[in-house]
Design an enzyme around this catalytic site. Sequence first.
Site, PDB file in Angstrom:
ATOM      1  N   CYS A   3       0.833  -1.266   0.113  1.00 49.39           N
ATOM      2  CA  CYS A   3      -0.198   0.008  -0.018  1.00 49.39           C
ATOM      3  C   CYS A   3       0.838   1.314   0.149  1.00 49.39           C
ATOM      4  O   CYS A   3       1.836   1.155   0.547  1.00 49.39           O
ATOM      5  CB  CYS A   3      -0.866   0.053   1.293  1.00 49.39           C
ATOM      6  N   ARG A  10       5.314   0.100  -5.889  1.00 46.08           N
ATOM      7  CA  ARG A  10       5.157  -1.100  -4.740  1.00 46.08           C
ATOM      8  C   ARG A  10       4.107  -2.034  -4.919  1.00 46.08           C
ATOM      9  O   ARG A  10       4.267  -3.110  -4.301  1.00 46.08           O
ATOM     10  CB  ARG A  10       4.954  -0.043  -3.738  1.00 46.08           C
ATOM     11  N   TRP A  29      -2.810  -3.043  -1.445  1.00 46.22           N
ATOM     12  CA  TRP A  29      -2.562  -4.287  -1.879  1.00 46.22           C
ATOM     13  C   TRP A  29      -3.435  -5.111  -0.712  1.00 46.22           C
ATOM     14  O   TRP A  29      -3.003  -5.138   0.548  1.00 46.22           O
ATOM     15  CB  TRP A  29      -0.980  -4.514  -1.658  1.00 46.22           C
ATOM     16  N   ASN A  48      -2.473   1.593   5.875  1.00 47.36           N
ATOM     17  CA  ASN A  48      -1.313   0.555   5.412  1.00 47.36           C
ATOM     18  C   ASN A  48      -1.109  -0.286   6.493  1.00 47.36           C
ATOM     19  O   ASN A  48      -0.577   0.062   7.476  1.00 47.36           O
ATOM     20  CB  ASN A  48      -0.156   1.400   4.866  1.00 47.36           C
ATOM     21  N   GLY A  49      -1.451  -1.534   6.387  1.00 47.62           N
ATOM     22  CA  GLY A  49      -0.914  -2.459   7.587  1.00 47.62           C
ATOM     23  C   GLY A  49      -2.046  -3.484   7.750  1.00 47.62           C
ATOM     24  O   GLY A  49      -3.017  -3.673   7.053  1.00 47.62           O
ATOM     25  N   GLU A  53      18.290 -17.805  -6.252  1.00 49.01           N
ATOM     26  CA  GLU A  53      18.025 -16.509  -6.614  1.00 49.01           C
ATOM     27  C   GLU A  53      17.557 -16.626  -8.074  1.00 49.01           C
ATOM     28  O   GLU A  53      16.592 -16.007  -8.430  1.00 49.01           O
ATOM     29  CB  GLU A  53      19.269 -15.342  -6.503  1.00 49.01           C
ATOM     30  N   LYS A  60      13.890 -15.551  -9.274  1.00 50.49           N
ATOM     31  CA  LYS A  60      13.442 -14.491 -10.277  1.00 50.49           C
ATOM     32  C   LYS A  60      12.541 -15.109 -11.438  1.00 50.49           C
ATOM     33  O   LYS A  60      11.316 -14.458 -11.521  1.00 50.49           O
ATOM     34  CB  LYS A  60      14.736 -14.280 -11.154  1.00 50.49           C
ATOM     35  N   GLU A  78       9.085 -15.514  -9.819  1.00 49.91           N
ATOM     36  CA  GLU A  78       8.206 -14.243  -9.432  1.00 49.91           C
ATOM     37  C   GLU A  78       7.479 -13.644 -10.886  1.00 49.91           C
ATOM     38  O   GLU A  78       6.389 -13.161 -10.724  1.00 49.91           O
ATOM     39  CB  GLU A  78       9.325 -13.197  -8.936  1.00 49.91           C
ATOM     40  N   HIS A  84      19.843 -37.214  -4.662  1.00 50.70           N
ATOM     41  CA  HIS A  84      19.014 -37.542  -3.530  1.00 50.70           C
ATOM     42  C   HIS A  84      17.512 -37.282  -3.835  1.00 50.70           C
ATOM     43  O   HIS A  84      16.906 -37.198  -2.975  1.00 50.70           O
ATOM     44  CB  HIS A  84      19.588 -36.655  -2.267  1.00 50.70           C
ATOM     45  N   LYS A  92       6.124  -4.776  -3.939  1.00 44.69           N
ATOM     46  CA  LYS A  92       7.321  -4.222  -3.505  1.00 44.69           C
ATOM     47  C   LYS A  92       7.389  -3.714  -2.039  1.00 44.69           C
ATOM     48  O   LYS A  92       6.372  -3.349  -1.522  1.00 44.69           O
ATOM     49  CB  LYS A  92       7.734  -2.985  -4.494  1.00 44.69           C
TER      50      LYS A  92
HETATM   51  N1  HGA Z   1      -5.317  -4.115   5.630  1.00 48.78           N
HETATM   52  C1  HGA Z   1      -5.766  -3.322   4.598  1.00 48.78           C
HETATM   53  C2  HGA Z   1      -4.575  -2.455   4.115  1.00 48.78           C
HETATM   54  C3  HGA Z   1      -3.835  -3.404   3.459  1.00 48.78           C
HETATM   55  C4  HGA Z   1      -2.196  -3.204   3.236  1.00 48.78           C
HETATM   56  O1  HGA Z   1      -1.444  -2.360   4.014  1.00 48.78           O
HETATM   57  N2  HGA Z   1      -1.437  -3.488   2.246  1.00 48.78           N
HETATM   58  O2  HGA Z   1      -0.085  -3.270   1.983  1.00 48.78           O
HETATM   59  C5  HGA Z   1      -6.576  -3.753   3.735  1.00 48.78           C
HETATM   60  O3  HGA Z   1      -6.604  -4.927   3.301  1.00 48.78           O
HETATM   61  O4  HGA Z   1      -7.379  -3.149   2.970  1.00 48.78           O
END
Ligand code: HGA
Length: 605
Positions: free
Chosen positions: A2, A27, A74, A99-100, A478, A482, A485, A501, A600
């Site tokens: 986020c 990000r 996100w 964010n969080g 790595e 890559k 991803e 093995h 990111k």
């Molecule tokens: N938990 C919140 C924010 C998600 C977040 O910080 N993403 O990086 C949500 O799901 O909206």
Amino acid sequence: MCGIVGAIAQRNIVPVLIEGLRRLEYRGYDSCGVAVLAGGEPHRARSVARVADLDAQVREIRLEGVTGIAHTRWATHGAPVTDNAHPIFSRDALAIVHNGIIENYEPLREMLRGSGYTFVSQTDTEVIVHLIHSVYRGDLFAAVREAVTQLHGAYAIAVLHKDQPDTVVGARQGSPLVAGLGEGENFLASDALALAGSTEHFIFLEEGDVCELTLGGVRIVDRSGAFVTREIRHVAVYGGAVELGPYRHFMQKEIFEQPRAITDTISQIDRFDASLFGADAGRVFADIESLLVLACGTSYYSALTAKYWLESVAKIPTQVEIASEYRYRESVPDSKALVVVISQSGETADTLAALKHAQSLGHVHTLAVCNVATSAIVRQTALSFLTHAGTEIGVASTKAFTTQLVGLFTLAVTLGKLRGRMSAAQEADYIRQLRHLPAALNSVLVLEPQIIAWAEEFSRKEHALFLGRGLHYPIALEGALKLKEISYIHAEAYPAGELKHGPLALVTEAMPVVTVAPNDTLLEKLKSNIQEVRARGGQLYVFADADAHIVNDEGLHVIRMPEHYGALSPILHVVPLQLLAYHTACARGTDVDKPRNLAKSVTVE
Ligand code: HGA
């Protein structure tokens, strides 16, 4: 992850907010939104597409205002649909971006439902905005301070209230937040880069801080409730980092920036001296008897590579752990260990938590290897080595990895020297190798056309094996990461000696086996492993040092690297693997810079 942007100004700030979101796009996100106060009400636009779509919407509905907040999401709680996109409102009075993750959102939601609040999203975020609303008594700053005391988990938030059109309030705990100070206007963002062009003066908020932005300035209260003055730092943010230039993707640009990034990183090293890591490093290095290295993802592979250097060059016992495992594992602290944390952004939630966990166990010696001088990880460690990779936009890390390796190699050699393990001639040779590294990288980058030809074939595969030995085993890991991803091809890496093995059972014509083949002491062993694959009809794709004398043959495809580069060889050998993953992803038509489900700067747990 986020991104948050907030602003209060005397001009329409919607373009500033949208530009901020555009700078945070790298990000990774799945939806976005913006809210402003206009005519005494909060108004918003939200999109489950790109920031460009949001921009088109705000132009169409003529969304304008002098006070606003914006977000790229996100999703962690609730699908990426419009109702879950931020900003989230409470009773059309309050708006929040977050964010969080709020870990106690379920009991809080029940409590707030009991008080009559209706929930319209599946997010954990919605509890925060209703909670603030429930304690609001005409002072938003006070209400946020009160509400956050009830939150468990991680957050960076920005909040608006319709009755206080001249205020934006922010708070941080576990997720980054920076205040930007302009001329008669002030800003909030999760990354200073978002505010490039608007200000060069920043306050990096500390854990537990709550701040109030008005036109006149910024007031901050710390976790104890006391008003505090935080240092204002001048940071010339280079907005051009988010310009693509002649490249097709940021990842390609960043692969080709590696000689420059390494030149910038080694410019600080004219000899291997403890002072490279901080004023107190000499004393700390004299006191330590082992290393504990903590990291996630690509940084974890740079840690694994470093273990080989630290034990062979510095002869110092080194333990490497995945940060998200270490933080929850019962472990035995060692007061004589140097805890090294590695993170590109310096905000990686798991690595930051692992660092705090180590400190809570009594570890006193800490060192960060990081790309962002102002990040939480650098601020919370006693010592640091800054990589000078520049802003890394592509989700798949490239130049951050190789510059981390330079920092970790420098640490190994410095510790080796301090412990009397190195002659002056050996030290001079290592300096020479570092200085020559950018030129050596250029001679690897010219292999791109040959790698493109291989990538065409790889794009039709669904699985791949990567092999390496010793110092180059983490490079195989790595390379596989890559490929996974960005091309979504299933890839696994093994130490080549481990093949017999188990994984040899997987080898068929359809399973390409990528092999990292430096001309080091394990070369003859590796050649035997290559024969084991050939004997079973496997197709080998080998990146071989010129002096390894491995040549094209039936089932054996070889790209010739320059001659063996000694201890720094992993830094050269990872580059063709980056290019292989990149061109395979391009051939498959994936979104290289924003691969699905990934982000990111992983600022949530
Ligand atoms: N938990 C919140 C924010 C998600 C977040 O910080 N993403 O990086 C949500 O799901 O909206």
